[in-house]
Motif scaffolding. Structure first.
Motif, PDB file in Angstrom:
ATOM      1  N   VAL A  60     -10.169  11.934  30.147  1.00 46.90           N
ATOM      2  CA  VAL A  60      -9.153  11.243  29.348  1.00 46.90           C
ATOM      3  C   VAL A  60      -8.765   9.963  30.073  1.00 46.90           C
ATOM      4  CG1 VAL A  60      -6.827  11.349  28.368  1.00 46.90           C
ATOM      5  CG2 VAL A  60      -8.291  13.381  28.344  1.00 46.90           C
ATOM      6  N   GLY A  98     -11.293  11.296  25.849  1.00 46.49           N
ATOM      7  CA  GLY A  98     -10.024  11.092  25.160  1.00 46.49           C
ATOM      8  C   GLY A  98      -9.459   9.737  25.542  1.00 46.49           C
ATOM      9  N   VAL A 108      -5.072  13.930  21.314  1.00 49.70           N
ATOM     10  CA  VAL A 108      -6.103  14.370  22.254  1.00 49.70           C
ATOM     11  C   VAL A 108      -5.925  15.854  22.555  1.00 49.70           C
ATOM     12  CG1 VAL A 108      -6.935  14.156  24.629  1.00 49.70           C
ATOM     13  CG2 VAL A 108      -6.510  12.108  23.269  1.00 49.70           C
TER      14      VAL A 108
END
Length: 298
Positions: free
Chosen positions: A63, A86, A113
């Motif tokens: 992420v 993400g 996410v």
């Protein structure tokens, strides 16, 4: 490791306005029920290396919390691997997230996410793979600039005074004063041609520079790159064209051209190209569209 969510964050993104939000973002990510680990890095090179190591060691997802530069670093690690990415936009431009149709609010993006992690929901998007003359490769998700805007970026980045964004405004004025068309050798899907241009960009998605829709019809799911260029024009005409880039209507100007291709090679003298706002290398470069190269948590 297969369940671990690894987080790359840029505390300085967006002029640091989200610096204190990390605990809340991490709490939202943890709601997916998976372990979350924040990478530590003191530079862009260290951040990219940490991302690559995490993916190599079997991270379940990566992420990126930051702007387009942070996303760019993360893409280098996940491209072609199937490891989900993400994106939690926290920069000033967030062009990749906007073009990809992702939430641009920090907390809404974190919740999206987390929901995608929890539900196993992903979608694939194309990336562009750039190859330098010495065989090095870089990936980019948004747009490569190789004309006037790249020249302005290069001058602005060399300036030590004044500090802040105003130096880029000054760089624009200085480069307008010495505006000239460049002769490019362009190879499009194996066929070479020469063209003269003052502005040139190659897009996987439509936006660069904080919302300018330079390649307004670019689609990151079609397996193609969009190249847009402005033929030789006067300073006054370029100044009139540039504001239209925000809406994408510049494409209708009689001096603006576009094409689509799977592979594009650009060559000219004395231009350093920028992709996702990041300095890459002097031309020439070869750019290829790679279908489904990134798996987005969305």
């Amino acid at each position: 490791m297969a369940d671990e969510v690894v987080v790359l964050r840029n505390p300085g993104a967006g002029k640091g306005r989200h610096r204190g939000s990390l605990p809340s973002v991490l709490e939202r990510l943890a709601a997916a029920g998976r372990p979350v680990r924040v990478l530590e890095a003191g530079s862009a090179a260290e951040a990219e290396a940490a991302c690559r190591q995490a993916v190599a060691e079997g991270a379940g997802a990566l992420v990126a919390i930051g702007g387009d530069g942070t996303v760019h670093l993360a893409q280098q690690a996940v491209a072609g691997t199937g490891v989900p990415l993400g994106v939690i936009p926290a920069g000033t431009g967030n062009d990749f997230a906007t073009s990809a149709g992702l939430p641009v609010d920090l907390f809404a993006a974190a919740d999206a996410v987390a929901a995608a992690l929890r539900d196993g929901r992903t979608r694939s998007l194309d990336l562009a793979r750039l190859t330098t003359p010495d065989g090095q490769t870089r990936w980019f998700g948004a747009v490569l600039a190789a004309g006037f805007d790249a020249i302005v970026n290069e001058r602005g980045n060399r300036m030590r005074w004044p500090r802040g964004p105003i130096r880029y405004d000054i760089a624009v004025l200085l480069e307008l004063a010495r505006l000239r068309a460049r002769r490019y050798t362009v190879t499009v899907d194996g066929e070479s041609r020469e063209l003269d241009a003052v502005l040139l960009a190659v897009g996987n998605t439509s936006r660069y520079g904080g919302g300018m829709r330079i390649c307004p019809d670019a689609d990151p799911t079609d397996g193609l790159l969009d190249m847009v260029w402005a033929e030789p024009v006067s300073r006054a005409t370029l100044v009139r064209i540039k504001p239209r880039v925000y809406s994408g209507t510049h494409i209708t100007h009689p001096k603006v051209r576009s094409l689509r291709a799977r592979s594009i090679t650009l060559a000219t003298d004395d231009i350093v190209c920028y992709a996702d706002g990041e300095r890459i290398c002097p031309l020439p470069v070869t750019i290829e569209a790679v279908p489904g190269a990134v798996t987005l948590l969305a």
